[in-house]
Enzyme design. Structure first.
Site, PDB file in Angstrom:
ATOM      1  N   ASP A  36       8.019  -3.419  -8.882  1.00 15.05           N
ATOM      2  CA  ASP A  36       7.260  -2.569  -9.316  1.00 15.05           C
ATOM      3  C   ASP A  36       5.901  -3.222 -10.022  1.00 15.05           C
ATOM      4  O   ASP A  36       6.054  -4.586 -10.067  1.00 15.05           O
ATOM      5  CB  ASP A  36       7.745  -1.865 -10.694  1.00 15.05           C
ATOM      6  CG  ASP A  36       7.294  -0.591 -11.204  1.00 15.05           C
ATOM      7  OD1 ASP A  36       7.946   0.381 -10.925  1.00 15.05           O
ATOM      8  OD2 ASP A  36       5.917  -0.659 -11.521  1.00 15.05           O
ATOM      9  N   ASP A  62       2.940  -5.205  -6.047  1.00 11.40           N
ATOM     10  CA  ASP A  62       1.955  -4.167  -5.868  1.00 11.40           C
ATOM     11  C   ASP A  62       2.057  -3.922  -4.191  1.00 11.40           C
ATOM     12  O   ASP A  62       1.681  -4.732  -3.629  1.00 11.40           O
ATOM     13  CB  ASP A  62       0.474  -4.768  -6.228  1.00 11.40           C
ATOM     14  CG  ASP A  62      -0.606  -3.840  -6.167  1.00 11.40           C
ATOM     15  OD1 ASP A  62      -0.266  -2.516  -5.084  1.00 11.40           O
ATOM     16  OD2 ASP A  62      -1.646  -3.855  -6.431  1.00 11.40           O
ATOM     17  N   VAL A  63       2.664  -2.771  -3.968  1.00  4.27           N
ATOM     18  CA  VAL A  63       3.173  -2.548  -2.630  1.00  4.27           C
ATOM     19  C   VAL A  63       1.669  -2.537  -1.528  1.00  4.27           C
ATOM     20  O   VAL A  63       1.965  -2.645  -0.227  1.00  4.27           O
ATOM     21  CB  VAL A  63       4.123  -1.530  -2.244  1.00  4.27           C
ATOM     22  CG1 VAL A  63       5.293  -1.427  -2.951  1.00  4.27           C
ATOM     23  CG2 VAL A  63       3.310  -0.142  -2.684  1.00  4.27           C
ATOM     24  N   ASN A  89       9.938   4.007  -2.430  1.00  3.49           N
ATOM     25  CA  ASN A  89       9.648   5.187  -3.368  1.00  3.49           C
ATOM     26  C   ASN A  89       8.238   5.119  -4.239  1.00  3.49           C
ATOM     27  O   ASN A  89       7.613   6.077  -4.549  1.00  3.49           O
ATOM     28  CB  ASN A  89      10.813   5.198  -4.457  1.00  3.49           C
ATOM     29  CG  ASN A  89      10.434   5.956  -5.815  1.00  3.49           C
ATOM     30  OD1 ASN A  89      10.456   7.213  -5.839  1.00  3.49           O
ATOM     31  ND2 ASN A  89       9.843   5.393  -6.973  1.00  3.49           N
ATOM     32  N   TYR A 156      -3.750  11.869  -0.050  1.00  2.68           N
ATOM     33  CA  TYR A 156      -2.312  11.782  -0.486  1.00  2.68           C
ATOM     34  C   TYR A 156      -1.377  12.572   0.574  1.00  2.68           C
ATOM     35  O   TYR A 156      -0.530  12.284   1.079  1.00  2.68           O
ATOM     36  CB  TYR A 156      -2.105  12.363  -1.912  1.00  2.68           C
ATOM     37  CG  TYR A 156      -0.606  12.533  -2.374  1.00  2.68           C
ATOM     38  CD1 TYR A 156       0.051  11.372  -2.834  1.00  2.68           C
ATOM     39  CD2 TYR A 156       0.244  13.594  -2.304  1.00  2.68           C
ATOM     40  CE1 TYR A 156       1.316  11.178  -3.110  1.00  2.68           C
ATOM     41  CE2 TYR A 156       1.477  13.560  -2.826  1.00  2.68           C
ATOM     42  CZ  TYR A 156       1.896  12.563  -3.255  1.00  2.68           C
ATOM     43  OH  TYR A 156       3.206  12.602  -3.746  1.00  2.68           O
ATOM     44  N   LYS A 160       1.431  11.093   3.220  1.00  9.21           N
ATOM     45  CA  LYS A 160       3.012  11.699   3.033  1.00  9.21           C
ATOM     46  C   LYS A 160       3.225  12.560   4.117  1.00  9.21           C
ATOM     47  O   LYS A 160       4.499  12.532   4.705  1.00  9.21           O
ATOM     48  CB  LYS A 160       2.992  12.680   1.664  1.00  9.21           C
ATOM     49  CG  LYS A 160       2.949  11.874   0.440  1.00  9.21           C
ATOM     50  CD  LYS A 160       4.066  10.993   0.317  1.00  9.21           C
ATOM     51  CE  LYS A 160       4.051  10.203  -1.096  1.00  9.21           C
ATOM     52  NZ  LYS A 160       5.031   9.271  -1.035  1.00  9.21           N
ATOM     53  N   THR A 191       9.381  14.475 -13.909  1.00 12.53           N
ATOM     54  CA  THR A 191       8.877  13.309 -14.491  1.00 12.53           C
ATOM     55  C   THR A 191       8.211  13.495 -15.769  1.00 12.53           C
ATOM     56  O   THR A 191       7.743  14.739 -16.092  1.00 12.53           O
ATOM     57  CB  THR A 191       8.061  12.305 -13.607  1.00 12.53           C
ATOM     58  OG1 THR A 191       6.861  13.022 -13.284  1.00 12.53           O
ATOM     59  CG2 THR A 191       8.868  11.970 -12.161  1.00 12.53           C
TER      60      THR A 191
END
Length: 248
Positions: A36, A62-63, A89, A156, A160, A191
């Site tokens: 994360d 940081d992906v 995720n 986005y 996805k 969330t």
């Protein structure tokens, strides 16, 4: 696949739905690497795992940065002796404008976070998992990537959608490497951010909303996709207010 004593990475695992996935894997007996960008939350996550009697570690990742993703995989192998499970995720989009009003740097970052990063992470774990006799990758997509309706964040939605097709395209990886790649597609997850958005609605609009997807339901779906060795290149939908079902 028996999860006890397996080693898992969960990106974006320090908070939100990712944290629910981490806890579920820990409860199943896996050692979990929490990857994360949030240092404080990540360290707190490891402390909570320890208090729960589980095994976990944190690596700041940081992906969107290739070097961070490479380090994440190396860290998991060196700290825990191998790697068996990857849950891609981490995702979302920022508070800035969306395409076409966002700059190429802004919308490109969203594509990196939601599509390129899972592709890179998956590529990097194939060989470590193959050396251990196989493994499992679960990509967390979104219903924003389904259908043909207009969508508030086109970048986005495109990312996805691409993640779903990326998953189905890799069904052959089970035969080539022993690694099964599957995808879960949740609708709006309950969330803290989502609950805040619901609270901001008018009472009438809020009453018309179907129940949100419980983060624990997402965690259950991830474990199902990891555990069931018959599943490869499959896409599991988690709709709001309806039973989950496979799209493929």
């Amino acid at each position: 696949m028996e999860l006890r004593d397996r080693v898992a990475i969960v990106t974006g695992g320090a908070t939100g739905a990712g944290w629910s996935i981490v806890l579920r894997l820990v409860d199943e007996g896996a050692a979990v690497v929490v990857a994360d960008v949030a240092d404080v939350a990540g360290e707190a996550a490891v402390a909570a795992i320890s208090e729960r009697g589980g095994s976990g570690s944190f690596v700041r990742t940081d992906v969107r940065v290739d070097g961070d993703v490479e380090h994440m995989v190396t860290f998991a192998e060196e700290r825990h002796g191998g790697l068996d499970i990857l849950v891609n995720n981490a995702g979302g989009w920022g508070p800035t404008a969306n395409y076409p009003y966002a700059s190429p740097l802004q919308w490109g970052s969203t594509l990196d976070l939601n599509l390129r990063a899972p592709m890179l992470a998956t590529q990097l774990v194939l060989e470590p998992m193959r050396r251990r006799g196989g493994g499992a990758v679960v990509n967390v997509s979104s219903t924003g990537g389904l259908g043909f309706a207009p969508y508030e964040s086109p970048e986005y939605g495109a990312a996805k959608a691409g993640l779903i097709r990326f998953t189905t395209s890799l069904a052959y990886a089970r035969e080539d490497t022993g690694v099964r790649v599957n995808c879960v597609v949740p609708d709006w997850i309950a969330t803290e951010r989502a609950m805040g958005e619901l609270a901001a609605m008018t009472p009438k609009a809020r009453a018309a909303e179907p129940p949100l997807v419980d983060p624990d339901e997402l965690a259950d779906a991830v474990v199902e996709l990891v555990r069931d060795e018959s599943l490869a290149g499959r896409v599991l939908l988690l709709p709001r207010g309806e039973p989950r079902r496979f799209l493929r």
